[in-house]
Design a protein around this motif. Structure first.
Motif: not given
Length: 207
Positions: A13-18, A45-54
């Motif tokens: 995400y931070y390297g290519a998609l943001k 296999k996709y490794f991530t974490a649940r994001v929170s709203g801001t």
């Protein structure tokens, strides 16, 4: 060649998609595009974490959940594994110290577990002889030792895919047989359908 792809989701995400328009990403199509034709992608296999709203964007968790459901409904090859976020207070130096004050207390939020999960799956799948080639999608040098072990002990081929225009980690490159980059043109060609067939899942309007 049986190929497993291991994706560090936040590195991708931070390297290519943001900031891009290509977040509705079909991971299988992307790596079919990036890798050579002799690779038969068995599993991503996709490794991530649940994001929170801001305060600026309360809908982040809903968009992430929608994307992950769309991805798994459209592509049976995709498996998702979750780490977690850890927030804690730390003292950080001020960029412009004022008077005698040189630090401030800030809340630091870090994503935990994804790199460890990726390394464990990479090793375990290699020992189980699940793949002939493992492709690691990250620029996090913490994965280097797992890559070294898979290559030296299991005689598997190891590929490295670096998100975006960053220079690949030297530690990772030392254990890779080949390397590739994810370019914007590949992201553009590798989008999920706006509506996932046989579901009510649609691409969010803000994406």
């Amino acid at each position: 060649m049986r190929t497993f792809v291991y994706v560090d989701g936040f590195n991708l995400y931070y390297g290519a998609l943001k900031g891009s328009s290509w977040k509705w990403l079909d991971l299988v199509a992307l790596f079919d595009d990036v890798l050579q034709p002799h690779h038969r992608i068995v599993t991503v296999k996709y490794f991530t974490a649940r994001v929170s709203g801001t305060s600026a964007d309360q809908s982040k968790p809903q968009r992430q959940d929608l994307y992950l459901r769309a991805l798994q409904r459209y592509r049976s090859e995709v498996e998702v594994y979750f780490g977690h976020f850890l927030s804690h207070r730390v003292q950080a130096p001020l960029a412009n110290p004022a008077g005698g004050r040189r630090t401030a207390e800030v809340i630091r939020t870090e994503e935990k577990g994804s790199d460890v999960n990726l390394a464990v799956h990479l090793l375990n799948d290699g020992w189980l002889d699940a793949y002939d080639c493992a492709v690691v999608v990250t620029n996090d040098s913490d994965i280097a030792e797992a890559m070294r072990l898979v290559r030296s002990q299991n005689s598997k081929r190891i590929g490295l895919v670096t998100p975006g225009a960053r220079r690949p980690s030297r530690q990772l490159m030392a254990h890779a047989h080949f390397s590739r980059r994810i370019r914007p043109s590949a992201l553009e060609r590798s989008q999920l359908p706006d509506r996932i067939p046989n579901t009510r899942i649609r691409k969010p309007e803000v994406w």
